[in-house]
Structure formats: C-alpha cells, structure tokens
Design an enzyme around this catalytic site. Structure first.
Site, PDB file in Angstrom:
ATOM      1  N   LYS A 224       0.816  -1.221   0.000  1.00  0.00           N
ATOM      2  CA  LYS A 224       0.000   0.000   0.000  1.00  0.00           C
ATOM      3  C   LYS A 224       0.849   1.270   0.000  1.00  0.00           C
ATOM      4  O   LYS A 224       2.034   1.245   0.294  1.00  0.00           O
ATOM      5  CB  LYS A 224      -0.988  -0.031   1.162  1.00  0.00           C
ATOM      6  CG  LYS A 224      -2.126  -1.027   0.839  1.00  0.00           C
ATOM      7  CD  LYS A 224      -3.301  -0.916   1.731  1.00  0.00           C
ATOM      8  CE  LYS A 224      -4.380  -1.899   1.228  1.00  0.00           C
ATOM      9  NZ  LYS A 224      -5.283  -2.299   2.298  1.00  0.00           N
ATOM     10  N   ARG A 258      -3.703 -10.239   4.776  1.00  0.00           N
ATOM     11  CA  ARG A 258      -4.106 -10.260   3.366  1.00  0.00           C
ATOM     12  C   ARG A 258      -2.956  -9.691   2.552  1.00  0.00           C
ATOM     13  O   ARG A 258      -2.612  -8.527   2.698  1.00  0.00           O
ATOM     14  CB  ARG A 258      -5.374  -9.424   3.190  1.00  0.00           C
ATOM     15  CG  ARG A 258      -5.906  -9.382   1.759  1.00  0.00           C
ATOM     16  CD  ARG A 258      -7.106  -8.440   1.663  1.00  0.00           C
ATOM     17  NE  ARG A 258      -7.651  -8.422   0.321  1.00  0.00           N
ATOM     18  CZ  ARG A 258      -7.184  -7.668  -0.662  1.00  0.00           C
ATOM     19  NH1 ARG A 258      -6.171  -6.858  -0.457  1.00  0.00           N
ATOM     20  NH2 ARG A 258      -7.740  -7.718  -1.863  1.00  0.00           N
TER      21      ARG A 258
END
Ligand code: 9MG
Length: 278
Positions: A224, A258
């Site tokens: 991210k 995840r």
C-alpha cells in the site's frame, strides 16, 4: 479452539498459527499486479501457486478498491469473478473469499463456491447481511469512510483508533442483529482506506486495540501507498516494507494477513509465530 472462524464446511483456527489470505485480483486495472490475473487460466495458475506457497484463504476481487478507482457494474464484476471462483474452489480446496461491496456479486460468488464475503464497506449494501446470513457464509467487516473513488481526499479523525474500533463494534452488532452468527465474522481496520499515512501507521501501532472486539483480526498492508511513502518506493518495490508491517502486526495480535506475496509472507510469519509460541 480458543479463537475460530466458522465457515460453511470448515472452521479456521485463528490461534494455532497466522493465517495468510492471498490476493487474486481479476481486474484489468489492478494497481499492484498490473492486471496479470485477469485471464482465467492465468488467474487459476496464480491461485494454485498461492495454495502451493501456503495460502490459507484466496481472496478474489473483480472491482479495484485502490484510491481513486472507478466503480464497475455488478454484472461486470460477476462476469469477472464467477468463472475464477468456480475453478479455484475445486482446484485448490482452499476457502475462497469474494472481495465485493455488492450483495448481488456476493450472492453469485457464494453460489459459485466462495464461502467468505470480504466487504470493504462492512455491509453498507442493504441486502448484504441477508445474503451472507442465508448462505451461512463468513464475512470480513472492514472500516472505510466514503468510497474508494474519493476516500483519500481529506480523511479526518479526532482519534483514528477509537473511531475505527467503534465503527467495527457497531457493524458487528448490525451484522448480528441481521441474523449472522458472531462466529462467522472477522474484522479489519482497513489500512489505507480513508486514512492518511499517519492514520494507517497509528492504526498499525495500535493493532492490539482491536482484539477486544473478540473476533479474528485481519489486516491488509500489502504494497500500500503508506509503505511507499515511508520507503520512497513504487508499488513493485514494497515487499520488504509489507513484510515489516505484517510481522509487526502479527506480533501485536493480528490473526490473518491479506497479501499479494504469499510465499514470502508465509515464511516471515512462521518465524514470528515460532517466536510468539516459544
Ligand atoms: C480488498 N481489499 C484491499 N485492501 C484490503 C484490506 O486492507 N483489507 C480487506 N479486508 N480487504 C482489502
């Protein structure tokens, strides 16, 4: 099993070891895999590889949730995910989750063999809880404010950890009130969703604050932008940063991670698991 996640046909032990959820994007614009998984055979191969690499769950998504991304229609999303789910549920034997905010897509995916709904909007679609309840499916309730298209414009919190915590507590009660058994639920603070880098780092630092919700805690730092911001790296150069974030949060109590890079993550979390259980 002290903390377990009940899914149709199986129960995942969330304390024996860290569970790894592999990301399988079937979007042409997927931000971190360049849309590699859009082709059906390539998607299935990717899923089989993740299973061989030690994934515990496969998360299939047909609509990008990256900041600024445009929504796609439910029909388009169904067309992307259903053929993939039908194949990988059988070929890998792993639980498959459907990453969607739409009840119509969730229903089609559950019919195709998925057993978890990973909903970044935590049941905002008025039909979502009903679909999950009727299927007896597992569900991830994730924190986000607004929509992926605009969520990063100016996220503001007085106390990000408390507000995310209280939102998740409220969504758990809403899901239970709609008839979903608590044992079917997992929670996720939504790293990078309507959060600045400082917000995401604070939420990660306070991972343990979400454990008193009493449910499996899933976290998704993989590749991210806050990792890119800390390291000054583009999306293809965020593996080490992702592993750092994963290991930190597992050490602070996260149960499920995840990630895109399953093999590397499994190896990293096995070491953290061994340390925690020594
Ligand atoms: C779909 N998706 C993208 N990032 C995610 C995250 O951090 N958590 C969950 N549950 N889903 C995510």
């Amino acid at each position: 099993m002290a903390l377990a996640w009940s899914l149709p046909g199986r129960t995942l032990d969330c304390q024996e070891r860290t569970l790894v959820m592999g990301v399988l994007n079937v979007t042409p614009d997927s931000f971190s895999d360049g849309g590699r998984f859009f082709d059906l055979d390539v998607a299935v191969k990717g899923a089989v590889r993740m299973a061989e690499d030690g994934a515990d769950i496969l998360d299939v998504g047909g609509e990008s949730t990256r900041p600024g991304s445009d929504p796609v229609s439910a029909d388009e999303e169904v067309e992307r995910v259903v053929p993939v789910i039908e194949r990988i549920a059988g070929e890998t034997g792993l639980p498959v989750s459907i990453d969607t905010r739409k009840a119509q897509v969730a229903e089609a995916a559950l019919d195709a063999g998925a057993t978890i709904v990973n909903d970044v909007a935590a049941g905002r679609d008025p039909q979502m809880f009903e679909v999950v309840r009727e299927a007896g499916a597992g569900m991830v309730l994730m924190h986000m404010k607004g929509e992926p298209k605009t969520m990063q414009e100016a996220p503001v919190y007085d106390d990000v950890v408390r507000e995310v915590h209280d939102f998740l507590a409220e969504r758990i009660e809403a899901a239970v009130a709609a008839g979903i058994d608590r044992s079917r639920l997992a929670v996720d603070p939504g790293l990078g969703f309507a959060k600045t880098t400082a917000h995401s780092l604070t939420v990660m630092k306070e991972t343990a604050a979400f454990l008193n919700l009493g449910l499996p805690l899933l976290v998704g730092p993989s590749r991210k932008s806050f990792i890119g911001e800390v390291l000054g790296t583009e999306v293809g150069e965020r593996l080490e940063g992702t592993l750092g974030a994963v290991c930190f949060m597992v050490a602070r109590g996260a149960h499920i991670v995840r990630v895109h890079d399953v093999r590397e993550t499994v190896r990293a979390v096995r070491v953290v698991d061994a340390i925690l259980r020594a």
